[in-house]
Scaffold this active site. Sequence first.
Site, PDB file in Angstrom:
ATOM      1  N   CYS A   1      27.846  -9.593  20.923  1.00 62.71           N
ATOM      2  CA  CYS A   1      28.798 -10.690  20.673  1.00 62.71           C
ATOM      3  C   CYS A   1      28.247 -12.076  20.996  1.00 62.71           C
ATOM      4  O   CYS A   1      28.343 -12.987  20.169  1.00 62.71           O
ATOM      5  CB  CYS A   1      30.059 -10.499  21.503  1.00 62.71           C
ATOM      6  SG  CYS A   1      30.605  -8.811  21.657  1.00 62.71           S
TER       7      CYS A   1
ATOM      8  N   CYS B   1      27.343  -6.638  24.711  1.00 63.56           N
ATOM      9  CA  CYS B   1      28.034  -7.879  24.352  1.00 63.56           C
ATOM     10  C   CYS B   1      27.233  -9.104  24.768  1.00 63.56           C
ATOM     11  O   CYS B   1      26.998 -10.009  23.964  1.00 63.56           O
ATOM     12  CB  CYS B   1      29.420  -7.898  24.999  1.00 63.56           C
ATOM     13  SG  CYS B   1      30.264  -9.455  24.806  1.00 63.56           S
TER      14      CYS B   1
ATOM     15  N   GLU C   1      28.051  -9.560   9.272  1.00 62.10           N
ATOM     16  CA  GLU C   1      27.805 -10.747  10.124  1.00 62.10           C
ATOM     17  C   GLU C   1      26.364 -11.223   9.989  1.00 62.10           C
ATOM     18  O   GLU C   1      26.106 -12.426   9.835  1.00 62.10           O
ATOM     19  CB  GLU C   1      28.133 -10.427  11.587  1.00 62.10           C
ATOM     20  CG  GLU C   1      29.635 -10.274  11.810  1.00 62.10           C
ATOM     21  CD  GLU C   1      30.048 -10.006  13.248  1.00 62.10           C
ATOM     22  OE1 GLU C   1      31.222 -10.181  13.565  1.00 62.10           O
ATOM     23  OE2 GLU C   1      29.180  -9.595  14.056  1.00 62.10           O
TER      24      GLU C   1
ATOM     25  N   HIS D   1      51.752 -29.310  10.514  1.00 59.86           N
ATOM     26  CA  HIS D   1      51.128 -29.788   9.286  1.00 59.86           C
ATOM     27  C   HIS D   1      50.131 -30.913   9.566  1.00 59.86           C
ATOM     28  O   HIS D   1      50.388 -31.728  10.458  1.00 59.86           O
ATOM     29  CB  HIS D   1      52.238 -30.315   8.356  1.00 59.86           C
ATOM     30  CG  HIS D   1      51.740 -30.733   7.017  1.00 59.86           C
ATOM     31  ND1 HIS D   1      51.327 -29.824   6.065  1.00 59.86           N
ATOM     32  CD2 HIS D   1      51.561 -31.969   6.491  1.00 59.86           C
ATOM     33  CE1 HIS D   1      50.939 -30.513   4.994  1.00 59.86           C
ATOM     34  NE2 HIS D   1      51.062 -31.796   5.232  1.00 59.86           N
TER      35      HIS D   1
ATOM     36  N   TYR E   1      30.772  -4.336  10.232  1.00 60.76           N
ATOM     37  CA  TYR E   1      30.750  -5.559  11.048  1.00 60.76           C
ATOM     38  C   TYR E   1      29.341  -6.162  11.119  1.00 60.76           C
ATOM     39  O   TYR E   1      29.142  -7.330  10.805  1.00 60.76           O
ATOM     40  CB  TYR E   1      31.117  -5.226  12.497  1.00 60.76           C
ATOM     41  CG  TYR E   1      32.561  -5.037  12.843  1.00 60.76           C
ATOM     42  CD1 TYR E   1      33.291  -6.065  13.408  1.00 60.76           C
ATOM     43  CD2 TYR E   1      33.175  -3.796  12.693  1.00 60.76           C
ATOM     44  CE1 TYR E   1      34.613  -5.884  13.807  1.00 60.76           C
ATOM     45  CE2 TYR E   1      34.488  -3.598  13.089  1.00 60.76           C
ATOM     46  CZ  TYR E   1      35.204  -4.642  13.642  1.00 60.76           C
ATOM     47  OH  TYR E   1      36.502  -4.452  14.037  1.00 60.76           O
TER      48      TYR E   1
ATOM     49  N   ARG F   1      39.042  -2.490  34.146  1.00 60.36           N
ATOM     50  CA  ARG F   1      39.955  -3.080  35.141  1.00 60.36           C
ATOM     51  C   ARG F   1      41.110  -2.135  35.465  1.00 60.36           C
ATOM     52  O   ARG F   1      41.486  -1.972  36.627  1.00 60.36           O
ATOM     53  CB  ARG F   1      40.511  -4.405  34.619  1.00 60.36           C
ATOM     54  CG  ARG F   1      39.445  -5.477  34.626  1.00 60.36           C
ATOM     55  CD  ARG F   1      40.001  -6.805  34.162  1.00 60.36           C
ATOM     56  NE  ARG F   1      38.938  -7.796  34.189  1.00 60.36           N
ATOM     57  CZ  ARG F   1      38.942  -8.912  33.471  1.00 60.36           C
ATOM     58  NH1 ARG F   1      39.949  -9.180  32.669  1.00 60.36           N
ATOM     59  NH2 ARG F   1      37.941  -9.762  33.555  1.00 60.36           N
TER      60      ARG F   1
ATOM     61  N   GLU G   1      49.818 -22.966   9.126  1.00 56.39           N
ATOM     62  CA  GLU G   1      51.236 -23.239   8.845  1.00 56.39           C
ATOM     63  C   GLU G   1      51.756 -22.332   7.723  1.00 56.39           C
ATOM     64  O   GLU G   1      52.949 -22.058   7.634  1.00 56.39           O
ATOM     65  CB  GLU G   1      51.467 -24.710   8.494  1.00 56.39           C
ATOM     66  CG  GLU G   1      50.878 -25.156   7.176  1.00 56.39           C
ATOM     67  CD  GLU G   1      51.157 -26.645   6.888  1.00 56.39           C
ATOM     68  OE1 GLU G   1      52.334 -27.020   6.891  1.00 56.39           O
ATOM     69  OE2 GLU G   1      50.198 -27.399   6.661  1.00 56.39           O
TER      70      GLU G   1
ATOM     71  N   ALA H   1      38.021  -9.368  14.659  1.00 51.64           N
ATOM     72  CA  ALA H   1      37.453 -10.412  13.801  1.00 51.64           C
ATOM     73  C   ALA H   1      36.054 -10.016  13.381  1.00 51.64           C
ATOM     74  O   ALA H   1      35.338  -9.335  14.126  1.00 51.64           O
ATOM     75  CB  ALA H   1      37.410 -11.739  14.546  1.00 51.64           C
TER      76      ALA H   1
ATOM     77  N   LYS I   1      24.980 -13.169  19.023  1.00 52.62           N
ATOM     78  CA  LYS I   1      25.383 -13.206  17.600  1.00 52.62           C
ATOM     79  C   LYS I   1      26.236 -14.437  17.311  1.00 52.62           C
ATOM     80  O   LYS I   1      26.011 -15.153  16.341  1.00 52.62           O
ATOM     81  CB  LYS I   1      26.116 -11.902  17.283  1.00 52.62           C
ATOM     82  CG  LYS I   1      26.669 -11.711  15.903  1.00 52.62           C
ATOM     83  CD  LYS I   1      28.015 -12.281  15.623  1.00 52.62           C
ATOM     84  CE  LYS I   1      29.123 -11.994  16.561  1.00 52.62           C
ATOM     85  NZ  LYS I   1      29.694 -10.651  16.493  1.00 52.62           N
TER      86      LYS I   1
HETATM   87  P1  NDP Z   1      30.543  -0.116  11.216  1.00 53.57           P
HETATM   88  O1  NDP Z   1      31.138   1.205  11.518  1.00 53.57           O
HETATM   89  O2  NDP Z   1      31.374  -1.333  11.260  1.00 53.57           O
HETATM   90  O3  NDP Z   1      29.873  -0.077   9.761  1.00 53.57           O
HETATM   91  C1  NDP Z   1      28.931   0.892   9.423  1.00 53.57           C
HETATM   92  C2  NDP Z   1      28.539   0.669   7.980  1.00 53.57           C
HETATM   93  O4  NDP Z   1      27.443   1.515   7.678  1.00 53.57           O
HETATM   94  C3  NDP Z   1      29.642   0.985   6.984  1.00 53.57           C
HETATM   95  O5  NDP Z   1      29.556   0.092   5.912  1.00 53.57           O
HETATM   96  C4  NDP Z   1      29.287   2.411   6.554  1.00 53.57           C
HETATM   97  O6  NDP Z   1      29.699   2.695   5.248  1.00 53.57           O
HETATM   98  C5  NDP Z   1      27.778   2.349   6.576  1.00 53.57           C
HETATM   99  N1  NDP Z   1      27.131   3.633   6.770  1.00 53.57           N
HETATM  100  C6  NDP Z   1      27.382   4.552   7.738  1.00 53.57           C
HETATM  101  N2  NDP Z   1      26.560   5.610   7.609  1.00 53.57           N
HETATM  102  C7  NDP Z   1      25.771   5.341   6.540  1.00 53.57           C
HETATM  103  C8  NDP Z   1      24.730   6.048   5.891  1.00 53.57           C
HETATM  104  N3  NDP Z   1      24.335   7.228   6.342  1.00 53.57           N
HETATM  105  N4  NDP Z   1      24.150   5.478   4.815  1.00 53.57           N
HETATM  106  C9  NDP Z   1      24.557   4.265   4.356  1.00 53.57           C
HETATM  107  N5  NDP Z   1      25.529   3.547   4.923  1.00 53.57           N
HETATM  108  C10 NDP Z   1      26.126   4.083   6.006  1.00 53.57           C
HETATM  109  O7  NDP Z   1      29.291  -0.210  12.200  1.00 53.57           O
HETATM  110  P2  NDP Z   1      28.409  -1.437  12.693  1.00 53.57           P
HETATM  111  O8  NDP Z   1      27.090  -0.857  13.001  1.00 53.57           O
HETATM  112  O9  NDP Z   1      28.499  -2.587  11.748  1.00 53.57           O
HETATM  113  O10 NDP Z   1      29.136  -1.856  14.037  1.00 53.57           O
HETATM  114  C11 NDP Z   1      29.344  -0.876  15.059  1.00 53.57           C
HETATM  115  C12 NDP Z   1      30.566  -1.215  15.865  1.00 53.57           C
HETATM  116  O11 NDP Z   1      30.290  -2.323  16.713  1.00 53.57           O
HETATM  117  C13 NDP Z   1      31.787  -1.646  15.058  1.00 53.57           C
HETATM  118  O12 NDP Z   1      32.519  -0.577  14.571  1.00 53.57           O
HETATM  119  C14 NDP Z   1      32.549  -2.471  16.063  1.00 53.57           C
HETATM  120  O13 NDP Z   1      33.310  -1.606  16.848  1.00 53.57           O
HETATM  121  C15 NDP Z   1      31.442  -3.100  16.911  1.00 53.57           C
HETATM  122  N6  NDP Z   1      31.168  -4.491  16.498  1.00 53.57           N
HETATM  123  C16 NDP Z   1      32.162  -5.426  16.573  1.00 53.57           C
HETATM  124  C17 NDP Z   1      31.936  -6.736  16.191  1.00 53.57           C
HETATM  125  C18 NDP Z   1      33.045  -7.724  16.264  1.00 53.57           C
HETATM  126  O14 NDP Z   1      34.044  -7.454  16.940  1.00 53.57           O
HETATM  127  N7  NDP Z   1      32.965  -8.864  15.561  1.00 53.57           N
HETATM  128  C19 NDP Z   1      30.629  -7.191  15.697  1.00 53.57           C
HETATM  129  C20 NDP Z   1      29.662  -6.122  15.645  1.00 53.57           C
HETATM  130  C21 NDP Z   1      29.925  -4.842  16.033  1.00 53.57           C
HETATM  131  P3  NDP Z   1      31.180   3.190   4.902  1.00 53.57           P
HETATM  132  O15 NDP Z   1      32.044   1.989   5.005  1.00 53.57           O
HETATM  133  O16 NDP Z   1      31.033   3.723   3.534  1.00 53.57           O
HETATM  134  O17 NDP Z   1      31.520   4.237   5.926  1.00 53.57           O
END
Ligand code: NDP
Length: 454
Positions: free
Chosen positions: A47, A42, A187, A442, A183, A323, A447, A345, A50
């Site tokens: 986080c 993070c 992003e 407003h 995610y 915690r 709202e 988010a 980013k």
């Molecule tokens: P995600 O699980 O969010 O997304 C993974 C993406 O990769 C999906 O679109 C998935 O497709 C695709 N994918 C998976 N395997 C393959 C493959 N073999 N070939 C092609 N595409 C593939 O993972 P992220 O890496 O984006 O983030 C990891 C985690 O980190 C998140 O789940 C979240 O918990 C955390 N995170 C949170 C954030 C926040 O709170 N704002 C910001 C960044 C990370 P499909 O949808 O088809 O499965």
Amino acid sequence: MEFQFDLIVVGAGSGGMAAAKRAASYGAKVAIIEVNQIGGTCVIRGCVPKKLLVYAAKSKKNMDSSGGYGIKSEGISFESNTLLKNVREEVFRLSNFHRNSLNKLNVTIFEGLGRFTTQNELEIICPKTKKILKKVSSKKVLISVGGKPKKLNIPGIELAWTSDDIFELEKFPKSILIVGGGYIACEFASIFSNLGTKVTQVIRGQRLLNGFDEDLSACLKESPTFTEINIISNTQLKSIKGVNGNLESTLDSGDKILTNNILIATGREPNLLPLNLDFLNLKMDGKYLYVDQLNQTSNANIFAVGDITNRPNLTPVAIEQGRVFSDNFFNDQKRKVNYENIPKAVFTIPEISTVGLSEERAIEVYSKENIKVFKCKFTPMSNTFKEKKSKCMLKIVVNSITDKVLGCHMFGETSSEIIQMVSIALNAGITKKDFDITMALHPTISEEFVTMYG
Ligand code: NDP
């Protein structure tokens, strides 16, 4: 048997630090082992850096689109090297802040890789020389080593970046291909595109952000940010090859795309290998470490929190797990983590925020005839004078039998700040009638949450 510590925490990320600080505050003798900078995903490569990049992208987008307000943007330039350097300095400052707060609580910090030798003993290894620097023992051990990016098993993958690499860059590329629709992919696609990098995004399915409410995915795809991104759906990256300093991606359709760089964002996985856990035979939960409600693994001395457990991989979840663990085991409390109504988010521009059940999930759980959906989509006032107008969308999913609000979803600026507050209401078991009898504020976007009638 005498141990050197009451608690050794392996991994100084959000969850590990929270547990170490809380246990030390109760008088426990605590040590923490970390191989990288103090702070974890993070703070160091997630986080925090980013979100700073998101602020930069928002600032640039606002300037580029403020002509209608009489603000001229000619002559404004963006220097990615300045931004990236400033972000690194802020991360360094924050890491030192956390180090100092651990020091103040008398938590001993060991630098190196932690590797189990018995259930109560670990070696600390120098990552470069692989030499054993020290051996330490503890009554309890908490594993909080977090996750690492998953890599695709395709030719040329070593040429591509993961999100970790972005924060080490000296400057942004002119063009990038991003693989994934989750995610991280969305992003970074939004950050890069709004800061002038030409983005191509390859997704294996049809929609961005699978698992989120379908209206949110649709709003994102239609937004000015994502209509400028070349999204290639229903395809996979097959191989990568270097061509004159650029990278050529071959898709399974046979199409070839040339970009400066490639970012693989296809998920993350637990980073358990360096811990040498095999001999402990800990129970697994798929690729994650199994833990019970108290975050205890199948070994009574060993605990785990954060992204190595099969719980929502989010910073606040890891912190609360850490915690609660320390409250229970070092202060004799009987606490449990509340996993209900966790707000989420995605910091695209505009951002996506959500709490509770999506419409699709609510239908699966309660069936279609028992679900009522309230939805509105409009151009927010802040976009009145902008050339490219992003819409915002608010949605409430209600159980029509009990009137209980099951989910709230929002696409639009500052939606994460709003949904955090809405999550309190959902946790309190709010009904749609409670929304309806609440006075509106407003003129705001939020709202609309209290003025949507059936
Ligand atoms: P995600 O699980 O969010 O997304 C993974 C993406 O990769 C999906 O679109 C998935 O497709 C695709 N994918 C998976 N395997 C393959 C493959 N073999 N070939 C092609 N595409 C593939 O993972 P992220 O890496 O984006 O983030 C990891 C985690 O980190 C998140 O789940 C979240 O918990 C955390 N995170 C949170 C954030 C926040 O709170 N704002 C910001 C960044 C990370 P499909 O949808 O088809 O499965």
